[in-house]
Scaffold this active site. Structure first.
Site, short mmCIF file in Angstrom:
data_model
loop_
_atom_site.label_atom_id
_atom_site.label_comp_id
_atom_site.label_asym_id
_atom_site.label_seq_id
_atom_site.Cartn_x
_atom_site.Cartn_y
_atom_site.Cartn_z
N PRO A 34 0.82 -1.22 0.00
CA PRO A 34 0.00 0.00 0.00
C PRO A 34 0.85 1.26 0.00
O PRO A 34 0.49 2.25 -0.65
CB PRO A 34 -0.82 -0.14 1.29
CG PRO A 34 -0.91 -1.61 1.51
CD PRO A 34 0.40 -2.16 1.07
N TYR A 35 1.97 1.24 0.73
CA TYR A 35 2.87 2.40 0.71
C TYR A 35 3.31 2.73 -0.71
O TYR A 35 3.24 3.89 -1.15
CB TYR A 35 4.10 2.12 1.58
CG TYR A 35 5.26 3.06 1.31
CD1 TYR A 35 5.21 4.39 1.74
CD2 TYR A 35 6.38 2.63 0.60
CE1 TYR A 35 6.26 5.26 1.47
CE2 TYR A 35 7.43 3.50 0.32
CZ TYR A 35 7.37 4.82 0.76
OH TYR A 35 8.40 5.68 0.48
N ALA A 36 3.77 1.72 -1.44
CA ALA A 36 4.24 1.93 -2.80
C ALA A 36 3.12 2.42 -3.71
O ALA A 36 3.35 3.25 -4.60
CB ALA A 36 4.85 0.64 -3.36
#
Length: 325
Positions: free
Chosen positions: A159-161
């Protein structure tokens, strides 16, 4: 998006750095201040409540041309902050792959996407010439170990990416508006390290473990490969991205060398004279096996190439840790 070109200044008179109290943001701010640029440094972390932010800001506050602003990009009026800026360096973001899987995802969306939307809307209203966005090599996802090129199709694995890739697209969408004067260069940083690196990052953890003889929790088998990029090299590329006439593009910023985690352990052992005490742990969701940057476009567009080797950079970071410890 095709490259566009526009007149570029030879010097940055006044800029905004978001995330100025962070690792890369504080190094970038210092380099700009030393060049005589007025830096408006905005960060939501307050020195009185955040020891890391206080340490990162200490040397910046000694410069008369540094203007600190303690504020959240999601809540504060941005036009007064950005007013009269030659460029905006947008480094503020919520980092970390593992926490992004959990209930903090909404915070990642707010910090990495919604804040970027507010910033770009303000830049549009004020006619800011250039926004430089700090993105991440994590947008590439799994690779076979070959160099990642900006023309590769991104396939983020966390999700960060996903939020970092969304921020790229958002900035470039704003830059594509036919009535805007704001252009964008997005930089995909590859594993940045150096003095004041975040404590959760590998090289900081390895050097600290060797120095203090504390356990090092190593995720995976140690054969993972990373393109480690020294912070001073990243800063030079980031400033060049504000000055280049080439606009509305994405560029890799890396060392163009990939090093196994086991080799990082060996370097730390040689530099400190002590081995790190490794405690094996399972790989984490979203971790990739290898990163390696193709930096040919950054060299062409920015006239930039990395200068600091991994051994030199780790030695500098070690001296910083020893001085603080």
């Amino acid at each position: 998006m095709p490259l566009t070109h526009q007149p570029a200044p030879s010097h940055l008179r006044r800029v905004v750095v978001t995330g100025a109290a962070g690792f890369i943001g504080s190094h970038l701010s210092r380099a700009l201040l030393e060049a005589g640029t007025t830096v408006i440094g905005i960060d939501r972390r307050h020195q009185q409540h955040d020891a890391t932010a206080a340490a990162n800001l200490t040397e910046l506050l000694a410069f008369p041309n540094f203007v600190p602003v303690t504020a959240d990009l999601m809540a504060c009026p941005l036009d007064p902050v950005l007013l009269d800026a030659d460029a905006v360096f947008h480094l503020a973001a919520l980092p970390g792959v593992r926490p992004s899987w959990g209930p903090e995802f909404d915070a990642y969306v707010a910090a990495n996407i919604q804040s970027t939307q507010r910033l770009m809307a303000s830049a549009y209203r004020l006619g800011i010439r250039r926004v430089v966005l700090a993105s991440s090599s994590s947008v590439y996802g799994t690779t076979d170990g070959s160099p990642s090129s900006e023309t590769d199709c991104p396939a983020p694995l966390s999700p960060y990416a996903v939020t970092k890739l969304a921020a790229e697209h958002l900035c470039l969408a704003h830059a594509a508006r036919p009535d805007t004067t704001t252009s964008v260069v997005a930089l995909r940083y590859f594993t940045v390290y150096g003095p004041r690196q975040r404590p959760d990052m590998l090289i900081h953890r390895v050097l600290t473990s060797a120095l203090r003889q504390t356990p090092l929790h190593l995720f995976g088998n140690g054969l993972q490969q990373r393109d480690f990029t020294y912070v001073d090299d990243v800063v030079r590329a980031t400033i060049a991205a504000a000055l280049t006439p080439t606009a509305n593009t994405v560029l890799n910023v890396g060392s163009a060398n990939s090093t196994a985690v086991t080799e990082v352990l060996d370097i730390a052992h040689r530099l400190t004279g002590r081995p790190a005490s490794v405690a094996q742990a399972r790989s984490r969701p979203g971790d990739v096996s290898a990163t390696l940057a193709d930096i040919s476009r950054a060299h062409e567009v920015l006239g930039w190439k990395p200068e600091v080797t991994l051994v030199e950079g780790m030695e500098r970071q070690l001296r910083c840790l020893e001085g603080a410890g």
